[in-house]
Design an enzyme around this catalytic site. Structure first.
Site, PDB file in Angstrom:
ATOM      1  CB  THR A 132      -8.542   1.030 -16.704  1.00 11.70           C
ATOM      2  OG1 THR A 132      -8.706   2.426 -16.418  1.00 11.70           O
ATOM      3  CG2 THR A 132      -7.337   0.826 -17.614  1.00 11.70           C
ATOM      4  CG  ASN A 148       0.292   1.208 -12.794  1.00  7.64           C
ATOM      5  OD1 ASN A 148      -0.095   1.791 -13.804  1.00  7.64           O
ATOM      6  ND2 ASN A 148      -0.503   0.391 -12.107  1.00  7.64           N
ATOM      7  CE  LYS A 157      -1.514   9.903 -12.485  1.00 13.04           C
ATOM      8  NZ  LYS A 157      -0.698   8.747 -12.029  1.00 13.04           N
ATOM      9  CE1 TYR A 180      -5.117  10.338 -12.541  1.00 15.10           C
ATOM     10  CE2 TYR A 180      -5.516  11.696 -14.490  1.00 15.10           C
ATOM     11  CZ  TYR A 180      -4.986  10.554 -13.901  1.00 15.10           C
ATOM     12  OH  TYR A 180      -4.314   9.633 -14.684  1.00 15.10           O
ATOM     13  CG  ASP A 237      -1.801   1.207   1.340  1.00 16.24           C
ATOM     14  OD1 ASP A 237      -1.570   2.194   0.600  1.00 16.24           O
ATOM     15  OD2 ASP A 237      -2.721   1.187   2.162  1.00 16.24           O
TER      16      ASP A 237
END
Length: 252
Positions: A210, A89, A179, A175, A62
């Site tokens: 996904t 990832n 990134k 998000y 984790d």
């Protein structure tokens, strides 16, 4: 175990792009560690990836839990003594399983600050934690490679283009900036570790179908994972501190 086999760790590899990259690295002859927060899911994924003959093992990890990260590094140390490839990832969108054009809870003026914190905890701080825990093992590799899984959503150049492809999406305070921060970190790690031969790059898999986007993506997991694998297997003359997609370099 075999000293000749490279050892690769992929975080968040029990499904999606991470699992796709794990499968491709195993097919290329590497020993692959499937990092997964849920040990049962990790074991299931590893078992499935072993079926075609891959040397694949589950690793409970984790990225947001310091004790878990430490324990994972100790396990890699005990079993293999080194790490050749680290693919960071594991990541979350913050909005759950929704298409990106439906992520209205990311809009900056109304975003829940706790959601932003949660996203950064995994997508940014988790990468620092795992990278630093694994660095002593990576330094023992003759050709250490680190791949940070980013996104076209990290690109401020693309987002700030009024005619660009991202204008169709709601603005994102969680998000996308997470990134962008990951890309910035990638450059800083590349600068620090360049003298040690560690190549560190950011990868944008593209819009892959996904769970994270409720399978609205247009690329297969295999297509998305290809750029991760390419950066994980760079030769000594390969780039470092770059941001790449299937199409080549991506603007910051």
């Amino acid at each position: 175990m075999g000293e000749h086999r490279k050892v690769a760790l992929v975080t968040g590899a029990n499904k999606g792009i991470g699992r796709g990259a794990a499968a491709q690295l195993a097919a290329a002859g590497m020993t692959v560690l499937v990092g997964a927060r849920d040990p049962r899911r990790g074991e299931e994924a590893a078992a499935a990836l072993r079926e075609p003959g891959g040397d694949v093992h589950a690793l409970a990890l984790d990225v947001t839990d310091a004790a878990s990260v430490r324990a994972a590094a100790e396990q890699v140390e005990e079993r293999f003594g080194r790490l050749d490839v680290l693919i960071n990832n594991a990541g979350i969108s913050g909005s759950g399983k929704v298409a990106p054009d439906q992520a209205h809870d990311q809009i900056p003026s109304t975003v829940d600050l706790d959601m932003v914190r949660t996203v950064f905890e995994t997508n940014v701080f988790g990468v620092i934690a795992v990278t630093n825990a694994m660095l002593p093992l990576l330094r023992r590799s003759p050709e250490p490679r680190v791949v940070n899984v980013s996104s076209h959503a990290a690109s401020m150049t693309i987002f700030s283009d009024p005619a660009g492809p991202m204008t169709a999406l709601p603005p994102s305070a969680a998000y996308s900036p997470s990134k962008s921060a990951l890309n910035a970190l990638t450059v800083q790690y590349a600068n620090e570790l360049g003298k040690d031969g560690v190549l560190v790059n950011a990868a944008a898999p593209g819009f892959v179908a996904t769970d994270a986007n409720d399978h609205t993506g247009v690329l297969t997991v295999e297509e998305g994972a290809a750029v991760l694998v390419r950066l994980a297997t760079l030769g000594a003359d390969g780039p470092t501190g770059g941001f790449f997609g299937a199409e080549g370099p991506i603007p910051w």
